[in-house]
Structures are given as C-alpha cells and as structure tokens.
Design a protein around this motif. Structure first.
Motif, PDB file in Angstrom:
ATOM      1  N   ARG A 319       0.840  -1.199   0.000  1.00 39.98           N
ATOM      2  CA  ARG A 319       0.000   0.000   0.000  1.00 39.98           C
ATOM      3  C   ARG A 319       0.877   1.252   0.000  1.00 39.98           C
ATOM      4  O   ARG A 319       0.625   2.196  -0.755  1.00 39.98           O
ATOM      5  CB  ARG A 319      -0.912  -0.020   1.221  1.00 39.98           C
ATOM      6  N   ASP A 320       1.925   1.255   0.844  1.00 43.75           N
ATOM      7  CA  ASP A 320       2.832   2.406   0.904  1.00 43.75           C
ATOM      8  C   ASP A 320       3.598   2.571  -0.399  1.00 43.75           C
ATOM      9  O   ASP A 320       3.866   3.694  -0.848  1.00 43.75           O
ATOM     10  CB  ASP A 320       3.806   2.244   2.071  1.00 43.75           C
ATOM     11  N   ASN A 321       3.960   1.457  -1.016  1.00 38.44           N
ATOM     12  CA  ASN A 321       4.681   1.507  -2.291  1.00 38.44           C
ATOM     13  C   ASN A 321       3.831   2.181  -3.361  1.00 38.44           C
ATOM     14  O   ASN A 321       4.305   3.044  -4.110  1.00 38.44           O
ATOM     15  CB  ASN A 321       5.061   0.079  -2.711  1.00 38.44           C
ATOM     16  N   LYS A 323       1.332   4.195  -2.811  1.00 42.20           N
ATOM     17  CA  LYS A 323       1.141   5.590  -2.395  1.00 42.20           C
ATOM     18  C   LYS A 323       2.332   6.441  -2.828  1.00 42.20           C
ATOM     19  O   LYS A 323       2.161   7.564  -3.337  1.00 42.20           O
ATOM     20  CB  LYS A 323       0.963   5.658  -0.888  1.00 42.20           C
ATOM     21  N   GLN A 324       3.546   5.933  -2.631  1.00 42.38           N
ATOM     22  CA  GLN A 324       4.741   6.683  -3.021  1.00 42.38           C
ATOM     23  C   GLN A 324       4.782   6.920  -4.527  1.00 42.38           C
ATOM     24  O   GLN A 324       5.122   8.018  -4.987  1.00 42.38           O
ATOM     25  CB  GLN A 324       5.987   5.926  -2.564  1.00 42.38           C
TER      26      GLN A 324
END
Length: 334
Positions: A319-321, A323-324
C-alpha cells in the motif's frame, strides 16, 4: 516473397501439371509452366533454372527433402507423370469444414514461427497455407485477429538459448544491464526461457552462485558462447518459481503475502471476468479481491494501470509503495 514460399509455389505448379494427365510434360515444358506460375504470383520475371527444377523433382520424390514422397516417373514418350491415379501432394483429410479452426490456429502458429525456435514449424505452416489457399479465398475472411508480436531486440538469442536449455549446456554471456556503462562476462547454467509483456528472459544459475536463480533480459545480452563447464542441474521445477509471481522481478525483501484489493464498482466486473492471477478470490460480501503473491515491480505497474479504480487494502508495505508512486506521479501535474 521468401525463397521457401517460392519453392512451395514451384511444387504446387509441378503438382498441378502432373495431375493434367491428358497432356505430355517434357522437362522443358514443365519448366516453362513453373516459370509462368512464379511470374503470376511473384514480382519477378519468374524464371526457373534447369538445376532448380531438377532439385525440385528430386525433393518431391520418395526420400526427398519435402516429405511428399510423390510417385513421379519419367518416360521418353510419356514425359513426367504420377504413377498413382488421382495423386496430389495436397491430398489430405482436411476439408472446408476444418477451415475456421485452422484459420484461427494460423495466428498462434505464425507467432511461434516468429520466435525462430523451429525452422521445421515454419515449413509446416507455409505448406498448410498453400494447401488451403484456394479454399480460403471463398471463406469469410479473418474471424480472429491475434496480436502481432513486435520486433524485439533480443529475439536473435532465443534459438541458441532454447538449444542450450534443451541440451543442458552451460553458457558464457556478455551481459550489460540497464544503467551500466560496460558489459560483464558471466558463466551461467540456463534452465528456462520466459516471456512477459512482449520481452523474453532467461532464468539461469550463475556459476558458483548456488543461493538463488538469476534472471537475464535477452535484449541486454550482447554475445553468447558455449562454456566449457559441467552443467549444474537445478533442484526442483524452475517454472514453479513463477507460480506466485506476476512478472519476473521481485521487490526487495518481498515475501509471499495475502494482497487485498478494493476495486471501484464499474471496474470490478472486468477483474472478475479476467482474473489478475490464478490465486484470485473474491469476497461476495465485501467485494474485495484477494491474491496470494510475492509483490513484484510488475504487480505494482499493473495496479497503477487501474488508476483510481483500485485501492490496495493490504499488505501495508505494498500500500505504501503504491502511495509513493502515486505521489511521485502527482508532482508532474501540480
């Protein structure tokens, strides 16, 4: 037109002549008729040399290179003729009713021919095309249109690597990854050729690197040569390595994970009818799509292709990947 197709046209012309049993076919008359057929179908003068026609007759006869085993005989008064009544090199159980399925299969076969893996397959396709050409003119035309393979820089390495994998031969690669200024020489033990998204990759083990498999893009290979090494057989089925992957590149520290996705209502039906992966499952209550995969760069690219129609619910690292990447994309449009 390729020379192989010219040969097929000559064989077809010879066959057509010898089926006309009411006429006498001397060598010279046969040569003129074959030349006329070439002139009709090929953008050339359609000339046929004496040597070429002699070779064609030899190739068509029993034991010849074509495999036709045509019963061609010659008598001074009768000329060339078939000793079997109603013989034709195109006699086969194929009928007009077989054409729809065969036409669809042509698309697949021709793509395989384009890989350069089998010259024999190319000849089979060409002979089948010639066999059906007259009937196909009366067919409905194209029913299934396949994607045409694009020109690929590494395609020339497919055949030698295919042979190396098949014959279990260690190879010496001159390989230059993207972002490097000079190629490096590597000793590898090749196990598998894999295609993904129009590109080909070699899965191999680097010599004295027993910990993990390595993946090499064929378009980054500059030279291949057989290495004088004993081949190291990999334990297990190499193709199983990709069972829980989309693509060929694994993200750093990535492990097999349960990936939960939430698609927009308008996009969900497309995902249900064309699953992202064989592990795909759908919660009929929440509508969440679950995958069991090792996250890869190709998975990230696939998810980004859905834009705002998908949300990665879990795992948090994926999810963070996403988002980035989405934030980085946004900077281009601010």
């Amino acid at each position: 037109m390729p020379s192989t197709k010219n040969a097929l046209l000559r064989y077809a012309a010879i066959d057509a002549c010898l089926q006309r049993t009411t006429q006498t076919w001397s060598f010279e008359r046969l040569r003129q008729q074959v030349a006329a057929t070439l002139a009709e179908h090929v953008d050339s003068a359609g000339s046929v040399s004496i040597r070429t026609l002699r070779d064609d007759l030899k190739n068509m006869r029993p034991g010849g290179a074509t495999g036709y085993d045509a019963p061609i005989l010659f008598e001074s008064e009768r000329g060339y003729y078939y000793s079997e009544v109603n013989y034709s090199i195109f006699n086969s159980p194929i009928t007009i009713n077989d054409l729809p399925a065969l036409q669809q299969a042509f698309g697949v076969l021709q793509q395989l021919v384009g890989l350069g893996l089998s010259h024999e397959l190319g000849g089979i396709v060409e002979r089948l095309e010639l066999r059906l050409s007259g009937q196909m003119q009366d067919a409905q035309g194209i029913i299934c249109q396949f994607e045409q393979p694009t020109s690929y820089q590494g395609q020339g390495w497919l055949e030698p690597l295919y042979i190396a994998v098949q014959q279990k031969q260690a190879q010496r690669l001159l390989y230059q990854p993207f972002g490097t200024s000079q190629p490096v020489e590597l000793l590898v033990h090749p196990y598998l050729l894999k295609q993904y998204n129009g590109r080909w990759f070699l899965i191999a083990q680097r010599d004295k690197w027993e910990e993990a498999l390595s993946i090499f893009a064929l378009d980054r290979i500059q030279h291949i040569a057989k290495a004088d090494l004993s081949f190291i057989q990999h334990e297990g089925e190499v193709s199983q390595f990709f069972t829980n992957l989309i693509g060929v590149s694994i993200l750093p520290q990535a492990e097999l994970a349960e990936i939960r996705l939430r698609f927009a209502a308008k996009r969900l039906p497309y995902v249900l009818t064309k699953p992202l992966h064989t592990s795909q499952r759908v919660d009929n209550v929440t509508g969440e799509v679950t995958l069991h995969l090792v996250p890869t760069r190709e998975l990230v690219s696939l998810l980004l292709s859905y834009g705002g129609d998908v949300e990665v619910v879990a795992p948090l690292v994926l999810r963070d990947n996403i988002k980035q990447e989405a934030t980085r994309m946004l900077h281009y449009y601010l």
